[in-house]
Design an enzyme around this catalytic site. Structure first.
Site, PDB file in Angstrom:
ATOM      1  CG  ASP A 155      -2.155  -0.911   0.940  1.00  0.00           C
ATOM      2  OD1 ASP A 155      -2.245  -1.456  -0.173  1.00  0.00           O
ATOM      3  OD2 ASP A 155      -2.971  -1.091   1.855  1.00  0.00           O
ATOM      4  CG  ASP A 160     -11.390  33.783 -30.671  1.00  0.00           C
ATOM      5  OD1 ASP A 160     -10.970  34.683 -29.963  1.00  0.00           O
ATOM      6  OD2 ASP A 160     -10.731  33.240 -31.559  1.00  0.00           O
ATOM      7  N   GLY A 163      -8.674  21.405 -33.878  1.00  0.00           N
ATOM      8  CA  GLY A 163      -9.450  20.570 -34.790  1.00  0.00           C
ATOM      9  C   GLY A 163      -9.550  21.229 -36.146  1.00  0.00           C
ATOM     10  CG  LEU A 164     -10.453  25.613 -38.347  1.00  0.00           C
ATOM     11  CD1 LEU A 164     -11.582  25.148 -39.249  1.00  0.00           C
ATOM     12  CD2 LEU A 164     -10.683  27.051 -37.933  1.00  0.00           C
TER      13      LEU A 164
END
Ligand code: SF4
Length: 526
Positions: free
Chosen positions: A36, A286, A421-422
């Site tokens: 542990d 944006d 992503g763009l």
């Protein structure tokens, strides 16, 4: 007990470790088997604290079980006291040690050490890490501040011209941006004219907890950890507590108003002085990346409640899924989900979360380290908003979630994955262009930068399209139709897929071809 390869929360003694590691001059003796000690690594490897947590493990082995583990525990407590000279101790058992029923509290008491020793009863098989942290903090506060409590019915008098004072409760070790949030909130309170009596448990020593009753009110930063202790302080010392967590611009303004009311100060000058860049950024150019984006939110209750409101009210996202693993706060999360027309997902099973994300196909996931993995596998943009977290969520730079600066951090960390992503889509679209293919030199170097694509007879091979997940029961796509879908910009591709599938279902079409895709487009643009 549920066996799993991954979990949102550790056992409750890890919560106790988060409190002990946050504090100074406190030592935790944990009755636990050899294996542990792994829990130390959470703090040294993930949070990168430059010291070992202040924990002594009894580290009994299988062969000790037949002999006297109680003596082993007592010897460990005595040795830890002599070696570390703490000003207070907490004692308890880990999951495995709980089964041998040695009564750590009673054994430690028998040693009659000259410091407060607080026993912890943390039922490992029913409760989890955040509850363990809350319970540990509450028992420490009770044991150390309790002796200063006024007689029942009598309250501490506050002189009308004295500077109002508050405690800040809840930040621990291994918390998501706790250290940065404290810096931000302390600065806000001081600017408002409120003095800080004690911040706890982070950086507090036992003598600081003994002074908690001297404040006029308590600021509860993380209800999962501080709510129980704050309620006890309210009952015992008559200290009111805050209810707003200042994450996002709206909540930060509400928090300033709430604190000003408790401290009998005027909030207006500070509200007029302060601005976050978030509101203007989200209204500016944006907003292309923001408006109507479908977002799935999952994490601890504090961050999920705040993130869902910021996403909807401040960034113009559409929250399509909302849930938490904090069962103790399920009621609050259910209420907000209902307000958003959703059914909350209350679970600690990451496979259920993954299934919900797959079904919903959001454009952005706001979650924990686990949702980061899920989103990555499914090709969805993601930002981390809550524990459990990984090493990169303890950045070197100041990165709060709370206050006006915290709102700026939220904007940056939630919106940039959508922009990426763009960019990826644009790179994919122009990959075959003669100027941009992989062998082309940088254009500013002209012909001298190496072999140019203009001279190259063979265009580069097109990149493979990313395959998006198909929910069970959805119509299937032919390879041509998938390829045509891949030509659609990333930020509207999810919507195009959903619209086409719903169109196909309405038309009784089980296989989507390129024609179906164009028919659906014509149908929805009518
Ligand atoms: S028994 Fe408890 S402490 Fe030990 S590894 Fe499992 S969860 Fe962690």
């Amino acid at each position: 007990m549920h066996l799993t390869v991954w979990t949102y929360e550790g056992p409750p003694h890890v919560g106790a470790m988060r409190v002990a590691t946050a504090m100074r001059d406190l030592h935790y003796v944990l009755h636990a088997p050899q294996g542990d000690t792994y829990a130390d690594l959470l703090f040294t490897m993930i949070e990168r604290i430059p010291r070992r947590p202040p924990v002594t493990y009894t580290t009994f082995q299988a062969r000790d079980l037949g002999s006297d583990t109680a003596t082993l525990f007592k010897d460990s407590v005595q040795a830890a006291y002599e070696r570390f000279k703490p000003k207070a101790m907490i004692v308890g058992a880990s999951c495995t040690a709980e089964l041998i029923q040695d009564d750590p509290g009673g054994l430690a008491e028998a040693l009659e050490l000259p410091i407060p020793v607080v026993p912890l009863e943390l039922p490992a098989y029913q409760r989890k890490e955040n509850w363990g942290a809350a319970e540990t903090f509450y028992h420490l506060v009770r044991a150390l501040a309790g002796p200063q409590a006024p007689p029942p019915g009598q309250q501490r008098e506050r002189s009308p011209d004295a500077t109002p004072r508050c405690n800040i409760l809840g930040p621990t070790a291994l918390g998501f941006r706790h250290r940065d949030d404290v810096r931000e909130v302390v600065a806000m309170l001081q600017e408002l004219g409120v003095a800080i009596n004690v911040v706890a448990p982070l950086d507090a020593a036992p003598e600081h907890l003994a002074r908690l009753g001297e404040a006029d009110f308590n600021v509860v930063l993380y209800p999962e950890i501080a709510d129980t202790a704050a309620r006890w302080l309210k009952r015992t010392f008559g200290q009111p507590m805050t209810s707003v967590v200042p994450i996002g611009v709206n909540a930060t303004c509400d928090f300033i108003r709430e604190v000003a009311a408790l401290a009998e100060l005027d909030a207006q000058p500070m509200l007029e002085r302060h601005q976050s860049r978030l509101p203007w950024y989200s209204r500016s150019i944006d907003s292309t990346y923001l408006t109507g984006k479908r977002v799935f939110v999952f994490g601890d209750a504090t961050h999920v409640l705040a993130a869902a409101k910021v996403a909807r009210d401040e960034l113009g996202f559409e929250v399509v899924g909302l849930g938490t693993y904090s069962r103790e706060f399920a009621r609050e999360v259910r209420a907000l989900a209902k307000d958003m027309g959703l059914e909350a997902l209350i679970t600690d099973d990451y496979l259920e979360v993954e299934q919900r994300v797959t079904e919903l196909q959001p454009e952005l996931v706001l979650g924990t380290q686990m949702e980061r993995h899920i989103a990555k596998r499914l090709g969805i943009a993601c930002a981390v908003i809550s524990s459990p977290i990984h090493v990169q969520d303890f950045p070197a730079a100041h990165s709060p979630q709370m206050g006006f600066e915290g709102a700026n951090v939220l904007f940056d960390t939630w919106v940039h994955p959508l922009m990426m992503g763009l960019e990826e889509h644009l790179l994919g679209m122009f990959r075959e262009d003669f100027e941009f293919n992989e062998t082309a030199a940088p254009s500013h170097l002209g012909r001298y930068g190496g072999p140019s694509a203009v001279d190259s007879p063979e265009p580069a091979a097109p990149a493979a399209l990313p395959v998006e997940p198909v929910p069970a029961g959805a119509p299937s796509w032919t390879p041509d139709a998938e390829r045509a879908l891949g030509q659609i910009p990333f930020f509207v591709r999810g919507k195009a897929r959903r619209n086409t599938e719903s169109f196909a279902r309405d038309q009784g079409v089980s296989t989507i071809t390129v024609e179906t895709l164009y028919d659906a487009k014509a149908h929805f643009s009518r």
